[in-house]
Each structure stands twice: as structure tokens, then as C-alpha cells.
Design a protein around this motif. Structure first.
Motif, mmCIF file in Angstrom:
data_model
loop_
_atom_site.group_PDB
_atom_site.id
_atom_site.type_symbol
_atom_site.label_atom_id
_atom_site.label_comp_id
_atom_site.label_asym_id
_atom_site.label_seq_id
_atom_site.Cartn_x
_atom_site.Cartn_y
_atom_site.Cartn_z
ATOM 1 N N ILE A 23 77.271 -76.663 57.947
ATOM 2 C CA ILE A 23 75.861 -76.660 57.532
ATOM 3 C C ILE A 23 75.522 -75.237 57.110
ATOM 4 O O ILE A 23 75.575 -74.310 57.925
ATOM 5 N N ILE A 24 75.187 -75.056 55.850
ATOM 6 C CA ILE A 24 74.869 -73.731 55.309
ATOM 7 C C ILE A 24 73.355 -73.541 55.334
ATOM 8 O O ILE A 24 72.619 -74.317 54.728
ATOM 9 N N THR A 25 72.905 -72.485 56.011
ATOM 10 C CA THR A 25 71.469 -72.230 56.113
ATOM 11 C C THR A 25 71.103 -70.828 55.625
ATOM 12 O O THR A 25 69.999 -70.352 55.897
ATOM 13 N N VAL A 26 72.009 -70.161 54.912
ATOM 14 C CA VAL A 26 71.749 -68.789 54.481
ATOM 15 C C VAL A 26 70.648 -68.761 53.424
ATOM 16 O O VAL A 26 70.369 -69.769 52.767
ATOM 17 N N PRO A 27 69.993 -67.591 53.226
ATOM 18 C CA PRO A 27 68.980 -67.499 52.173
ATOM 19 C C PRO A 27 69.549 -67.837 50.794
ATOM 20 O O PRO A 27 70.737 -67.628 50.520
ATOM 21 N N LEU A 28 68.694 -68.343 49.944
ATOM 22 C CA LEU A 28 69.075 -68.714 48.585
ATOM 23 C C LEU A 28 69.802 -67.572 47.874
ATOM 24 O O LEU A 28 70.799 -67.783 47.173
ATOM 25 N N SER A 29 69.322 -66.347 48.056
ATOM 26 C CA SER A 29 69.882 -65.194 47.352
ATOM 27 C C SER A 29 71.337 -64.941 47.711
ATOM 28 O O SER A 29 72.090 -64.407 46.899
ATOM 29 N N TYR A 59 76.829 -79.266 54.028
ATOM 30 C CA TYR A 59 75.419 -79.652 54.078
ATOM 31 C C TYR A 59 74.554 -78.397 53.940
ATOM 32 O O TYR A 59 74.986 -77.292 54.275
ATOM 33 N N PHE A 60 73.337 -78.590 53.452
ATOM 34 C CA PHE A 60 72.481 -77.443 53.138
ATOM 35 C C PHE A 60 71.116 -77.572 53.814
ATOM 36 O O PHE A 60 70.485 -78.631 53.773
ATOM 37 N N ALA A 61 70.676 -76.482 54.421
ATOM 38 C CA ALA A 61 69.338 -76.399 55.001
ATOM 39 C C ALA A 61 68.771 -75.021 54.694
ATOM 40 O O ALA A 61 69.458 -74.154 54.170
ATOM 41 N N GLY A 62 67.505 -74.834 55.028
ATOM 42 C CA GLY A 62 66.821 -73.586 54.709
ATOM 43 C C GLY A 62 65.625 -73.872 53.818
ATOM 44 O O GLY A 62 65.558 -74.902 53.144
ATOM 45 N N GLU A 63 64.680 -72.953 53.805
ATOM 46 C CA GLU A 63 63.417 -73.198 53.090
ATOM 47 C C GLU A 63 63.597 -73.542 51.626
ATOM 48 O O GLU A 63 62.848 -74.346 51.071
ATOM 49 N N ALA A 64 64.590 -72.960 50.965
ATOM 50 C CA ALA A 64 64.785 -73.208 49.529
ATOM 51 C C ALA A 64 65.233 -74.628 49.242
ATOM 52 O O ALA A 64 65.098 -75.109 48.111
ATOM 53 N N THR A 65 65.781 -75.319 50.256
ATOM 54 C CA THR A 65 66.253 -76.694 50.059
ATOM 55 C C THR A 65 65.204 -77.734 50.412
ATOM 56 O O THR A 65 65.473 -78.928 50.349
ATOM 57 N N THR A 112 58.395 -71.513 53.649
ATOM 58 C CA THR A 112 57.734 -71.468 54.952
ATOM 59 C C THR A 112 58.745 -71.676 56.071
ATOM 60 O O THR A 112 59.817 -72.260 55.866
ATOM 61 N N VAL A 113 58.384 -71.227 57.280
ATOM 62 C CA VAL A 113 59.251 -71.446 58.434
ATOM 63 C C VAL A 113 59.307 -72.927 58.779
ATOM 64 O O VAL A 113 60.381 -73.471 59.067
ATOM 65 N N HIS A 114 58.147 -73.595 58.728
ATOM 66 C CA HIS A 114 58.189 -75.014 59.080
ATOM 67 C C HIS A 114 58.989 -75.812 58.052
ATOM 68 O O HIS A 114 59.620 -76.810 58.398
ATOM 69 N N GLY A 115 59.015 -75.361 56.796
ATOM 70 C CA GLY A 115 59.862 -76.010 55.798
ATOM 71 C C GLY A 115 61.334 -75.844 56.123
ATOM 72 O O GLY A 115 62.135 -76.777 55.980
ATOM 73 N N ALA A 116 61.712 -74.650 56.569
ATOM 74 C CA ALA A 116 63.102 -74.401 56.964
ATOM 75 C C ALA A 116 63.490 -75.299 58.129
ATOM 76 O O ALA A 116 64.590 -75.883 58.149
ATOM 77 N N ILE A 117 62.588 -75.437 59.084
ATOM 78 C CA ILE A 117 62.845 -76.281 60.254
ATOM 79 C C ILE A 117 63.028 -77.736 59.836
ATOM 80 O O ILE A 117 63.985 -78.410 60.246
ATOM 81 N N GLU A 118 62.133 -78.231 59.011
ATOM 82 C CA GLU A 118 62.218 -79.625 58.560
ATOM 83 C C GLU A 118 63.504 -79.881 57.782
ATOM 84 O O GLU A 118 64.092 -80.962 57.868
ATOM 85 N N SER A 119 63.960 -78.891 57.024
ATOM 86 C CA SER A 119 65.190 -79.075 56.246
ATOM 87 C C SER A 119 66.399 -79.224 57.160
ATOM 88 O O SER A 119 67.373 -79.899 56.802
ATOM 89 N N SER A 120 66.358 -78.609 58.339
ATOM 90 C CA SER A 120 67.476 -78.725 59.277
ATOM 91 C C SER A 120 67.591 -80.147 59.819
ATOM 92 O O SER A 120 68.694 -80.672 59.987
ATOM 93 N N GLN A 162 65.805 -80.636 45.498
ATOM 94 C CA GLN A 162 66.475 -81.813 46.039
ATOM 95 C C GLN A 162 67.954 -81.810 45.659
ATOM 96 O O GLN A 162 68.817 -82.149 46.475
ATOM 97 N N ALA A 163 68.248 -81.404 44.423
ATOM 98 C CA ALA A 163 69.643 -81.333 43.990
ATOM 99 C C ALA A 163 70.423 -80.323 44.833
ATOM 100 O O ALA A 163 71.569 -80.568 45.226
#
Length: 457
Positions: free
Chosen positions: A262-268, A423-429, A437-445, A412-413
Motif C-alpha cells: 500500500i503506497i501512501t507517499v505524497p503525490l510529489s 494499492y494507493f492511498a493518500g489525499e491525492a487519491t 485534507t487529513v480526513h481525505g487521506a484517512i478515508e482513502s486508507s 480515481q484513476a
């Protein structure tokens, strides 16, 4: 007009996963996975993914490149007589899972609208009540509302403003409220995609700040049971998923083997190639990486020996080098007087090239213009610059929508699993309106872990 009024609150369901949900539910307990899982990154997304896997009694390890957990949540002790947030700070809710965590940890929360926002008009600083009859300021707020409900051609915020009559002295208001909030500049932010995200936002729209508990402490307490599974100072440089088992290679060329990642690193980090994947990601993912923006961002924390701003000030918006100052000392029983400058996009890029002395002097000069000759300069006792672009394992602020980028479909892609192994998580996904947002990052996990468990044969 408070900041929360600039965000629409509409319930969203995105396909099979309700990304707006803030319920802390356990994934399907009947789906067990016996293989070894690697989580890359120990920010909020990575830590929560670990907790969800822990609940499933799965075998996992979290690899964090830096020497601390939290990612873009980072707290500072010692500069003032209270903890300061150098990264993510404002908490949306309720509802939001992040709000629930912070509140549940025992934080005392203060709403942003419990005090006044002040705006620069010429060389004067006035609050929203004083500006009720200022036609130019009200016109700027109308443009903010128009931008957040925009449905026209895909244009930048700068193009949007150029096509309308915007009084010069308040143009910065629109740019500060929107572009700086979304982590970029008016010349880069897609108005259409911004409005798309705003229209499907499903978390609470009130903003809160914790006055007694740092957000780093919230994470430490929330995830105390899984912190032993976190390996710090372990940058993973390459992921080879071409063979039966996935090979992870760190910065010292040491290798370890797992079954899912599961990759959760920043988009950059993905955009820069600092984390390489073999074989290369599918074209859908590489195109997505090109079509989501993530740029410069910094916070400059300023400690003063006295308060020269109005005592009932929450934030100060200016036309100078700093789009927004937050009054960190408001609502606290503290003797320290602190302003934090938040600067994104092109202004952050420029200031990043300046020496610390020149950068701080530029900020103080603008404050002196607004509050009186030498008011800020004479009162400054200390400063701390946090340039997120220069953080080697972060390299920027947070993701934002680009013109022509495809909006939520692009996110989404990017979020899609690859060969049921990556698998991908993190706010950008997050494609349900909560990116950045932090809550967006949490929801993506939760989505990523649900996808992993769904793929268990």
C-alpha cells in the motif's frame, strides 16, 4: 461572511465506496489475508491503513523514510508556550473522522469563526463587519461564491478573474481564499475542478483548531498499538512487482520481500520518480500523475513579545507576500503571541529562493505597513520557517486540480490497484471531494484496505 460559507456541503457516494463516510468501521472480518503487506509512508494514511490491517490480524510493516511519523502533520515544541503546527492544522467537522480522532484524544477545539477575519484594504486592515458596506470587498466575496459553483469551460482562477471586473484592491481576496487554500496560485488552479470538488464535499464545513493538544500527539495516542510496526529512517526507493513476490529496495540497496504493498507517499514523490516501480505503472496511472498538481508551500511561524493586532482576530488576509496569517495564540491561555504565515504556489517558490533573513524581513515589512511603523519588526523575538518543498520525503504542500487534468476521474484513476498487488492511498487519491485534507487521506486508507481485502482469493 465566514470561510465555511465558501464550501458547499453535499452528500456524495462514489460508486461502491462511500468516501464521505466518517464511520470508523472494521473491514469485512471474513476476509483474511495471510501474506506479508508493506505500507510505504507513516503519515495519517499509512498509520490508519496499518491499524485497519492490525484489526484483521494481518502481517504488515510500515516503512517511513523520515525520522518521525505524521507526514505533513508535524508539531513544534519550545518556540512558544504551546505546541505549534508546522503542517496540517485546521480540522474540518463534524462530521469527519479526523475531527472525531482529535476530539476523542481530549483536544479542546476552538472554531475559526469564533473570532474575526481581517482583510487588507489599501494600507488599512478591517474586519468583515467593517467591510459590510464596502462594495469592492463584497464583489470579491461574490466572485468566490461564483467560482465555487462554476460550470463553464475549464480555466484557471487567473483566467476566471481576468474575464470579470475585479477591483484591484480586493483581487487578492479571491486569490487568497481560493488559490492559497487549495495549495497553489491563481495561474494554476482549475476553477472547474475546484468547483467539482466543492460540490461533492461531504464532511463538516466548520473549521477547528486544537488549543491544548498537538496533532502529532493525537496520532501518537491513536496509533500507539501499531507504532512498533513502523520502521523509521527507511526510505524505500524501488518496488519490483514483476515476480511472484514483491521486492522492496531501500536507499542502502537492502532488499526485503512482501506480497502486497500500500503506497501512501505524497503525490510529489511519485511524480519525481524518487519511488520507482518495476514494471512502470500503467499508462492510466502515469497520465494521472501528470494531471494532478502539487506545488510549493511553506509556513513561517513568527513569535512576538506583544500583540499588535486586534485581540479578536482569527486570521489576517493581505495583498503582500503572505496571503494569510493565522493567529495561533487566539483562544489559548498562553503568554506567547504567535502569527503563522501560510504561503502557497508561486509566492512560496519565490520566497524559497530567499535567505531566511530576507524572507522574514519581507513579511515584517508588510505587517509594519498594516499595523504601524515598526509594530511587527520591533516585537519579533523568534521565527521558524518550514519549507515543505525542501523536505526530501515530502517535496510540496498538497495536491490541487490542474486545468485539463480531468478532475475527480483522474484521482480515481490514480487510486486504482495494480495487478491486485499494489494499492494507493493518500489525499491525492481521494476522489470524493476531500483531497488536500487529513480526513481525505484517512478515508482513502479505508478504501485501499477494503480493495486489498476484496482481492483476497
Amino acid at each position: 461572511m465566514q470561510r465555511r460559507d465558501f464550501i458547499k456541503n453535499t452528500l456524495i457516494t462514489t460508486g461502491a465506496v462511500a468516501l464521505g463516510s466518517c464511520q470508523d468501521k472494521t473491514p469485512d472480518a471474513n476476509r483474511k489475508y495471510e501474506g506479508q503487506i508493506a505500507i510505504i509512508g507513516a503519515g495519517a494514511a499509512g498509520l490508519y491503513a496499518g491499524q485497519l490491517l492490525e484489526e484483521q490480524e494481518a502481517k504488515y510493516t510500515i516503512y517511513e523514510a523520515s525520522d518521525q511519523i505524521g507526514g505533513r502533520i508535524r508539531s513544534l515544541k519550545g518556540l512558544a508556550d504551546f505546541d505549534l503546527e508546522l503542517g496540517a492544522e485546521e480540522i474540518y467537522g463534524p462530521p469527519s473522522q479526523w475531527y472525531d480522532w482529535v476530539k476523542g484524544a481530549g483536544a479542546t477545539l476552538i472554531k475559526s469563526d469564533s473570532a474575526n477575519d481581517f482583510y487588507q484594504i489599501g494600507s488599512q486592515i478591517q474586519n468583515e463587519e467593517q467591510l459590510k458596506t464596502n462594495a469592492n470587498f463584497q464583489a470579491a466575496l461574490s466572485l468566490v461564491r461564483e467560482a465555487l459553483s462554476y460550470t463553464g469551460d475549464d480555466v484557471t482562477l487567473l483566467q476566471f478573474l481576468n474575464a470579470r471586473s475585479v477591483p484591484t484592491d480586493v483581487r487578492y481576496v479571491v486569490e487568497s481564499i481560493l488559490a492559497n487554500k487549495y495549495g497553489t496560485s491563481a495561474s494554476r488552479l482549475s476553477v472547474k475542478s475546484m468547483a467539482e470538488q466543492s460540490n461533492i464535499w461531504s464532511a463538516g464545513t466548520d473549521l477547528y483548531t486544537s488549543t491544548n493538544l498537538s496533532l502529532t500527539n493525537v496520532l501518537t495516542e491513536k496509533f500507539k498499538n501499531i507504532l512498533p510496526k513502523v520502521i523509521l529512517n527507511m526510505p524505500i526507493r524501488r518496488i519490483d512487482y514483476s515476480n511472484e513476490r514483491i521486492m522492496l529496495e531501500d536507499s542502502q540497496a537492502q532488499r526485503r520481500f512482501v506480497d502486497k504493498v500500500i503506497i501512501t507517499v505524497p503525490l510529489s514523490i511519485l511524480q519525481s520518480g524518487d519511488l520507482q516501480l518495476t514494471p512502470a505503472l500503467p499508462e492510466t496511472h502515469t497520465n494521472a500523475l501528470k494531471n494532478i498538481g502539487m506545488g510549493a508551500g511553506m509556513k513561517v511561524t513568527l513569535l512576538f513579545n506583544k500583540r499588535f493586532w486586534d485581540s479578536n482576530t482569527a486570521a489576517i488576509y493581505t495583498a503582500g507576500v503572505v496571503p494569510q496569517f493565522k493567529v495561533n495564540s487566539y483562544g489559548r491561555e498562553a503568554k506567547s503571541f504567535v502569527l503563522t504565515a501560510t504561503i502557497m504556489g508561486e509566492k512560496a517558490e519565490f520566497l524559497s529562493t530567499q535567505s531566511a533573513t530576507v524572507l522574514v524581513q519581507s513579511i515584517l515589512k508588510d505587517l509594519d505597513t498594516l499595523y504601524g511603523k515598526g509594530a511587527a519588526t520591533a516585537a519579533l523575538t523568534n521565527a521558524r520557517i518550514t519549507d515543505w518543498t525542501k523536505e526530501p520525503y515530502i517535496k510540496g504542500a498538497f495536491s490541487y486540480p490542474l486545468v485539463g487534468g480531468g478532475g475527480l476521474l483522474t484521482r480515481q484513476a490514480l487510486s486504482q490497484p495494480v495487478k491486485r498487488r499494489i494499492y494507493f492511498a493518500g489525499e491525492a487519491t481521494h476522489y470524493g471531494g476531500h483531497s488536500g485534507t487529513v480526513h481525505g487521506a484517512i478515508e482513502s486508507s479505508r478504501r485501499a484496505v477494503d480493495e486489498l481485502l476484496r482481492d483476497v482469493s
